[in-house]
Design an enzyme around this catalytic site. Sequence first.
Site, short mmCIF file in Angstrom:
data_model
loop_
_atom_site.label_atom_id
_atom_site.label_comp_id
_atom_site.label_asym_id
_atom_site.label_seq_id
_atom_site.Cartn_x
_atom_site.Cartn_y
_atom_site.Cartn_z
N HIS A 167 4.54 25.67 -60.14
CA HIS A 167 4.42 24.91 -58.90
C HIS A 167 3.27 25.36 -58.01
O HIS A 167 2.94 24.71 -57.03
CB HIS A 167 5.72 24.96 -58.10
CG HIS A 167 5.93 26.28 -57.40
ND1 HIS A 167 6.27 27.42 -58.08
CD2 HIS A 167 5.81 26.63 -56.10
CE1 HIS A 167 6.37 28.42 -57.21
NE2 HIS A 167 6.10 27.98 -56.00
C1 UD1 Z 1 6.51 26.17 -50.82
C2 UD1 Z 1 6.01 27.55 -50.41
C3 UD1 Z 1 5.87 28.44 -51.64
C4 UD1 Z 1 7.15 28.47 -52.43
C5 UD1 Z 1 7.57 27.04 -52.75
C6 UD1 Z 1 8.88 26.97 -53.51
C7 UD1 Z 1 4.50 27.67 -48.47
C8 UD1 Z 1 3.10 27.92 -48.06
N1 UD1 Z 1 4.70 27.49 -49.78
O1 UD1 Z 1 5.52 25.56 -51.65
O2 UD1 Z 1 5.55 29.75 -51.23
O3 UD1 Z 1 6.95 29.21 -53.62
O4 UD1 Z 1 7.72 26.33 -51.52
O5 UD1 Z 1 9.16 25.64 -53.83
O6 UD1 Z 1 5.38 27.63 -47.65
N2 UD1 Z 1 8.16 18.00 -51.77
C9 UD1 Z 1 9.15 17.08 -52.02
N3 UD1 Z 1 10.40 17.36 -51.56
C10 UD1 Z 1 10.71 18.49 -50.87
C11 UD1 Z 1 9.68 19.41 -50.63
C12 UD1 Z 1 8.42 19.15 -51.10
O7 UD1 Z 1 8.93 16.05 -52.63
O8 UD1 Z 1 11.87 18.68 -50.48
C13 UD1 Z 1 6.80 17.71 -52.30
C14 UD1 Z 1 5.89 17.07 -51.27
O9 UD1 Z 1 5.05 16.19 -51.93
C15 UD1 Z 1 5.07 18.23 -50.76
C16 UD1 Z 1 4.95 19.09 -52.01
O10 UD1 Z 1 6.20 18.94 -52.69
O11 UD1 Z 1 3.84 17.85 -50.23
C17 UD1 Z 1 4.72 20.55 -51.71
O12 UD1 Z 1 5.73 21.04 -50.83
P1 UD1 Z 1 5.37 22.18 -49.75
O13 UD1 Z 1 6.58 22.47 -48.94
O14 UD1 Z 1 4.13 21.82 -49.01
O15 UD1 Z 1 4.99 23.42 -50.61
P2 UD1 Z 1 5.57 24.02 -51.99
O16 UD1 Z 1 4.56 23.76 -53.04
O17 UD1 Z 1 6.98 23.56 -52.24
#
Ligand code: UD1
Length: 387
Positions: free
Chosen positions: A225
């Site tokens: 991820h």
């Molecule tokens: C975040 C953390 C990372 C952790 C990871 C675990 C930061 C900087 N990063 O990264 O350290 O290892 O979580 O998962 O805080 N999305 C969904 N549904 C959700 C959440 C996210 O669809 O409930 C999608 C969205 O398109 C979003 C993308 O995932 O833009 C990334 O989510 P984001 O919370 O920005 O960061 P993670 O990659 O999950």
Amino acid sequence: MKIISVVGARPNFMKIAPFIKEIQAYNTQQKANGQEPIAHILVHTGQHYDDRMSKAFFEALEIPEADINLGIGSGTHAEQVGLTMMAFEKVLKAEKPDWVVVLGDVNATLACSVTAKKEHIKVCHIEAGLRSRDMEMPEEINRLVTDRLSDLLLTPDELSIENLRQEGAQDHQVAFVGNIMIDTLETNRTKAEKLIITQILDQNNIEGQTIQFDSTLDFGLVTLHRPSNVDQKEVLEALVRFLIDEVCKDMQLICPVHPRTKKNLQSFGLWEEMLQHPRMIIQLPLGYHELLRLNMDACVMLTDSGGLQEECTILGTPCLTLRWNTERPITLKEHGGASVLVGNNVRRIREEYQITLNENRKPIRPLLWDGKTAGRCLQAILDYKEV
Ligand code: UD1
């Protein structure tokens, strides 16, 4: 004493569960002795919001519903951090806690520690002192800022204490408490052991896939991820080709897919081939017990997750960490752990992968990864004295 604890994203939930149980047990004792309990408020920033990324963990780990949800959702780093700070400032002004407790290294950790310090509130960081020394990782920035501002730094291992000392932390600020995520692992191990793998796979199947899992054959686990592995087509494509063309020849591969990774696999045109491959089993994001169960039997883990590296150490699962550095060196083979850094260069991954094929499970337990970390965390807060 009034404490606000903050969670935002999936890896925070496994860490807060034992801390809240510890506060509940402490409060029961206090009330029985006619003493004042801790007033505890749980704030969820809302960074992770899908049921499978958030609600499922609250339910499985019996975390009480958050008292306040800031509803931040997805966005750029600046958006997430900025919106969290604005919303959290209002909470702090209304609640005026004695302590804000933050965990790990996600955007909630950074945003809420900065906001709390600006409101002159003491900050306790659980999982302090980890350093990857890679400033391109958003988490490293979050860790550095949070640790620099925190009044109380609770570390999972002794290497982290050394990092904090080198950066000027004072002795009275730092306590070695162990790894709080291992409290959760130990509490939930028995429940996870009882789960049946074929049932897990069926319950978490992705639409459009017919599962062909043979429970008499070996399987490996893959989780990816990190932006550095999944955001560029050429990097992700090379990794997927290696998994399909090479690893799937040796074993079945179970891949729970993070929303970010799924989106990119689809837009890079890699999704359908993975879905159709008979030995590749794509899963929705899994629950805590489900993933733990699979990890207990997997013959290899290929991951870029820090938490899984730690769980592999305790379970002894040979782990290829698809990163060039780690903030968790204690999980590496050179420190007695189960993990090897392989980056995302296929030649390097292949070399180490071949070695793991001949390896057996070798569980190890670093000092104070004993399932009792949450109690030490709470005690450190209760004992804290400003100098
Ligand atoms: C975040 C953390 C990372 C952790 C990871 C675990 C930061 C900087 N990063 O990264 O350290 O290892 O979580 O998962 O805080 N999305 C969904 N549904 C959700 C959440 C996210 O669809 O409930 C999608 C969205 O398109 C979003 C993308 O995932 O833009 C990334 O989510 P984001 O919370 O920005 O960061 P993670 O990659 O999950």
